[in-house]
Motif scaffolding. Structure first.
Motif, PDB file in Angstrom:
ATOM      1  N   HIS A  27       0.903  -1.228   0.062  1.00  0.00           N
ATOM      2  CA  HIS A  27      -0.042   0.116  -0.018  1.00  0.00           C
ATOM      3  C   HIS A  27       0.796   1.142  -0.079  1.00  0.00           C
ATOM      4  O   HIS A  27       0.480   2.342  -0.570  1.00  0.00           O
ATOM      5  CB  HIS A  27      -0.991   0.073   1.212  1.00  0.00           C
ATOM      6  CG  HIS A  27      -0.412   0.602   2.583  1.00  0.00           C
ATOM      7  ND1 HIS A  27       0.478  -0.096   3.186  1.00  0.00           N
ATOM      8  CD2 HIS A  27      -0.523   2.013   3.004  1.00  0.00           C
ATOM      9  CE1 HIS A  27       0.463   0.323   4.239  1.00  0.00           C
ATOM     10  NE2 HIS A  27       0.064   1.707   4.230  1.00  0.00           N
ATOM     11  N   GLY A  28       1.956   1.220   0.488  1.00  0.00           N
ATOM     12  CA  GLY A  28       2.664   2.340   0.612  1.00  0.00           C
ATOM     13  C   GLY A  28       3.304   2.573  -0.704  1.00  0.00           C
ATOM     14  O   GLY A  28       3.506   3.929  -1.200  1.00  0.00           O
ATOM     15  N   ARG A  29       3.881   1.606  -1.483  1.00  0.00           N
ATOM     16  CA  ARG A  29       4.176   1.657  -2.879  1.00  0.00           C
ATOM     17  C   ARG A  29       3.231   2.336  -3.654  1.00  0.00           C
ATOM     18  O   ARG A  29       3.458   3.396  -4.599  1.00  0.00           O
ATOM     19  CB  ARG A  29       4.752   0.416  -3.316  1.00  0.00           C
ATOM     20  CG  ARG A  29       6.036   0.106  -2.842  1.00  0.00           C
ATOM     21  CD  ARG A  29       6.532  -1.378  -3.436  1.00  0.00           C
ATOM     22  NE  ARG A  29       6.558  -1.192  -4.906  1.00  0.00           N
ATOM     23  CZ  ARG A  29       6.552  -2.256  -5.705  1.00  0.00           C
ATOM     24  NH1 ARG A  29       6.285  -3.757  -5.224  1.00  0.00           N
ATOM     25  NH2 ARG A  29       6.518  -2.309  -7.000  1.00  0.00           N
ATOM     26  N   PHE A  30       1.819   1.716  -3.551  1.00  0.00           N
ATOM     27  CA  PHE A  30       0.771   2.228  -4.263  1.00  0.00           C
ATOM     28  C   PHE A  30       0.534   3.798  -3.819  1.00  0.00           C
ATOM     29  O   PHE A  30       0.383   4.517  -4.927  1.00  0.00           O
ATOM     30  CB  PHE A  30      -0.454   1.437  -3.952  1.00  0.00           C
ATOM     31  CG  PHE A  30      -1.925   1.747  -4.588  1.00  0.00           C
ATOM     32  CD1 PHE A  30      -1.804   2.309  -6.075  1.00  0.00           C
ATOM     33  CD2 PHE A  30      -3.122   1.498  -3.902  1.00  0.00           C
ATOM     34  CE1 PHE A  30      -2.775   2.545  -6.607  1.00  0.00           C
ATOM     35  CE2 PHE A  30      -4.167   1.978  -5.022  1.00  0.00           C
ATOM     36  CZ  PHE A  30      -3.976   2.214  -6.137  1.00  0.00           C
ATOM     37  N   GLN A  31       0.585   4.193  -2.821  1.00  0.00           N
ATOM     38  CA  GLN A  31       0.359   5.698  -2.370  1.00  0.00           C
ATOM     39  C   GLN A  31       1.454   6.657  -2.865  1.00  0.00           C
ATOM     40  O   GLN A  31       1.236   7.606  -3.545  1.00  0.00           O
ATOM     41  CB  GLN A  31       0.231   5.881  -1.116  1.00  0.00           C
ATOM     42  CG  GLN A  31      -0.078   7.240  -0.479  1.00  0.00           C
ATOM     43  CD  GLN A  31      -1.307   7.734  -0.908  1.00  0.00           C
ATOM     44  OE1 GLN A  31      -2.438   7.277  -0.454  1.00  0.00           O
ATOM     45  NE2 GLN A  31      -1.397   8.580  -1.570  1.00  0.00           N
ATOM     46  N   ALA A  32       2.691   6.030  -2.942  1.00  0.00           N
ATOM     47  CA  ALA A  32       3.747   6.675  -3.553  1.00  0.00           C
ATOM     48  C   ALA A  32       3.653   6.970  -4.945  1.00  0.00           C
ATOM     49  O   ALA A  32       4.131   7.973  -5.638  1.00  0.00           O
ATOM     50  CB  ALA A  32       5.262   6.233  -3.088  1.00  0.00           C
ATOM     51  N   ALA A  33       3.304   5.773  -5.616  1.00  0.00           N
ATOM     52  CA  ALA A  33       3.158   5.996  -6.922  1.00  0.00           C
ATOM     53  C   ALA A  33       2.018   6.812  -7.453  1.00  0.00           C
ATOM     54  O   ALA A  33       2.282   7.880  -8.377  1.00  0.00           O
ATOM     55  CB  ALA A  33       2.681   4.489  -7.670  1.00  0.00           C
ATOM     56  N   ILE A  34       0.864   6.677  -6.675  1.00  0.00           N
ATOM     57  CA  ILE A  34      -0.204   7.840  -7.027  1.00  0.00           C
ATOM     58  C   ILE A  34       0.293   9.050  -6.827  1.00  0.00           C
ATOM     59  O   ILE A  34      -0.006  10.158  -7.690  1.00  0.00           O
ATOM     60  CB  ILE A  34      -1.406   7.552  -6.046  1.00  0.00           C
ATOM     61  CG1 ILE A  34      -2.176   6.092  -6.787  1.00  0.00           C
ATOM     62  CG2 ILE A  34      -2.234   8.753  -6.144  1.00  0.00           C
ATOM     63  CD1 ILE A  34      -3.383   6.006  -5.935  1.00  0.00           C
ATOM     64  N   ASP A  35       0.974   9.596  -5.677  1.00  0.00           N
ATOM     65  CA  ASP A  35       1.576  10.790  -5.457  1.00  0.00           C
ATOM     66  C   ASP A  35       2.720  11.320  -6.431  1.00  0.00           C
ATOM     67  O   ASP A  35       2.908  12.431  -6.952  1.00  0.00           O
ATOM     68  CB  ASP A  35       2.379  10.662  -3.978  1.00  0.00           C
ATOM     69  CG  ASP A  35       1.413  10.699  -2.966  1.00  0.00           C
ATOM     70  OD1 ASP A  35       0.279  10.907  -3.171  1.00  0.00           O
ATOM     71  OD2 ASP A  35       2.124  10.435  -1.692  1.00  0.00           O
ATOM     72  N   GLU A  36       3.518  10.470  -7.003  1.00  0.00           N
ATOM     73  CA  GLU A  36       4.420  10.691  -8.068  1.00  0.00           C
ATOM     74  C   GLU A  36       3.645  10.906  -9.318  1.00  0.00           C
ATOM     75  O   GLU A  36       4.320  11.805 -10.126  1.00  0.00           O
ATOM     76  CB  GLU A  36       5.391   9.573  -8.216  1.00  0.00           C
ATOM     77  CG  GLU A  36       6.507   9.562  -9.159  1.00  0.00           C
ATOM     78  CD  GLU A  36       7.280   8.517  -9.463  1.00  0.00           C
ATOM     79  OE1 GLU A  36       7.968   8.240 -10.517  1.00  0.00           O
ATOM     80  OE2 GLU A  36       7.446   7.769  -8.183  1.00  0.00           O
ATOM     81  N   LEU A  37       2.612  10.201  -9.803  1.00  0.00           N
ATOM     82  CA  LEU A  37       2.058  10.128 -10.938  1.00  0.00           C
ATOM     83  C   LEU A  37       1.001  11.469 -10.884  1.00  0.00           C
ATOM     84  O   LEU A  37       0.331  11.658 -12.205  1.00  0.00           O
ATOM     85  CB  LEU A  37       1.467   8.936 -11.251  1.00  0.00           C
ATOM     86  CG  LEU A  37       2.789   7.732 -11.395  1.00  0.00           C
ATOM     87  CD1 LEU A  37       1.796   6.232 -11.758  1.00  0.00           C
ATOM     88  CD2 LEU A  37       3.732   7.899 -12.691  1.00  0.00           C
ATOM     89  N   TRP A  38       0.475  11.720  -9.886  1.00  0.00           N
ATOM     90  CA  TRP A  38      -0.505  12.703  -9.723  1.00  0.00           C
ATOM     91  C   TRP A  38      -0.238  13.824 -10.745  1.00  0.00           C
ATOM     92  O   TRP A  38       0.751  14.301 -10.793  1.00  0.00           O
ATOM     93  CB  TRP A  38      -0.880  13.124  -8.350  1.00  0.00           C
ATOM     94  CG  TRP A  38      -2.167  13.635  -8.457  1.00  0.00           C
ATOM     95  CD1 TRP A  38      -2.614  15.079  -8.172  1.00  0.00           C
ATOM     96  CD2 TRP A  38      -3.466  12.982  -8.142  1.00  0.00           C
ATOM     97  NE1 TRP A  38      -4.030  15.108  -8.202  1.00  0.00           N
ATOM     98  CE2 TRP A  38      -4.527  13.888  -7.819  1.00  0.00           C
ATOM     99  CE3 TRP A  38      -3.728  11.550  -7.797  1.00  0.00           C
ATOM    100  CZ2 TRP A  38      -5.913  13.464  -7.711  1.00  0.00           C
ATOM    101  CZ3 TRP A  38      -5.028  11.265  -7.768  1.00  0.00           C
ATOM    102  CH2 TRP A  38      -5.962  11.908  -7.719  1.00  0.00           C
ATOM    103  N   PRO A  39      -1.543  14.241 -11.414  1.00  0.00           N
ATOM    104  CA  PRO A  39      -1.383  15.572 -12.415  1.00  0.00           C
ATOM    105  C   PRO A  39      -1.305  16.844 -11.721  1.00  0.00           C
ATOM    106  O   PRO A  39      -1.433  16.861 -10.665  1.00  0.00           O
ATOM    107  CB  PRO A  39      -2.483  15.489 -13.123  1.00  0.00           C
ATOM    108  CG  PRO A  39      -3.635  14.762 -12.279  1.00  0.00           C
ATOM    109  CD  PRO A  39      -2.942  13.870 -11.516  1.00  0.00           C
ATOM    110  N   THR A  40      -0.428  17.839 -12.354  1.00  0.00           N
ATOM    111  CA  THR A  40       0.041  18.963 -11.904  1.00  0.00           C
ATOM    112  C   THR A  40      -1.133  19.994 -11.869  1.00  0.00           C
ATOM    113  O   THR A  40      -1.422  21.122 -11.194  1.00  0.00           O
ATOM    114  CB  THR A  40       1.260  19.716 -12.179  1.00  0.00           C
ATOM    115  OG1 THR A  40       1.202  19.693 -13.660  1.00  0.00           O
ATOM    116  CG2 THR A  40       2.238  18.902 -11.892  1.00  0.00           C
ATOM    117  N   GLY A  41      -1.980  19.693 -12.827  1.00  0.00           N
ATOM    118  CA  GLY A  41      -3.012  20.496 -13.141  1.00  0.00           C
ATOM    119  C   GLY A  41      -4.409  19.960 -13.157  1.00  0.00           C
ATOM    120  O   GLY A  41      -4.385  18.698 -12.825  1.00  0.00           O
ATOM    121  N   PRO A  42      -5.356  20.533 -13.601  1.00  0.00           N
ATOM    122  CA  PRO A  42      -7.087  20.093 -13.336  1.00  0.00           C
ATOM    123  C   PRO A  42      -7.125  18.974 -14.470  1.00  0.00           C
ATOM    124  O   PRO A  42      -7.284  19.380 -15.412  1.00  0.00           O
ATOM    125  CB  PRO A  42      -7.544  21.212 -13.391  1.00  0.00           C
ATOM    126  CG  PRO A  42      -7.115  22.435 -14.108  1.00  0.00           C
ATOM    127  CD  PRO A  42      -5.523  21.956 -13.818  1.00  0.00           C
TER     128      PRO A  42
END
Length: 122
Positions: A27-42
């Protein structure tokens, strides 16, 4: 099946493709992946759960957090083609109605956006 999370853009969406077991161990890897891949714009975010083979409460927690994050930024959030293990956990937890669930996404116009770095600890 080994856990993975990759991202691609498709038709104005950011699609996070998740595969494998999502449990306490990753789950920590999943959260980190989402944080890393999350878009910067809307941009609306879709999590493709069609290849998730197992989901526990910690994986569900990451999905709920991502949904709340999207809402906080005024972005749409949906789960695409959730596998039976994902649907079962959503039903058991009584949260299925909180998520927008859509069918499979076409990948013909997909452009790779990024891939989360593998975790050397696992």
């Amino acid at each position: 099946m080994e856990f993975s999370c990759t991202a691609r853009r498709s038709g104005g969406l950011l699609v996070l493709e998740v595969a494998g077991d999502i449990d306490l161990a990753v789950h920590g890897r999943f959260q980190a992946a989402i944080d890393e891949l999350w878009p910067t714009g809307p941009i609306d975010v879709v999590v493709d759960c069609s290849r998730v083979t197992f989901l526990d409460s910690m994986g569900l927690r990451v999905l709920v957090h991502a949904m709340q994050r999207a809402a906080g930024h005024g972005c749409g959030f949906a789960l695409a083609a959730p596998s039976q293990p994902v649907l079962r956990v959503l039903d058991l937890a009584g949260v299925k109605s909180l998520f927008s669930v859509i069918g499979p996404l076409p990948d013909a116009d997909a452009e790779p956006a990024a891939e989360a770095a593998p975790d050397p600890a696992i």
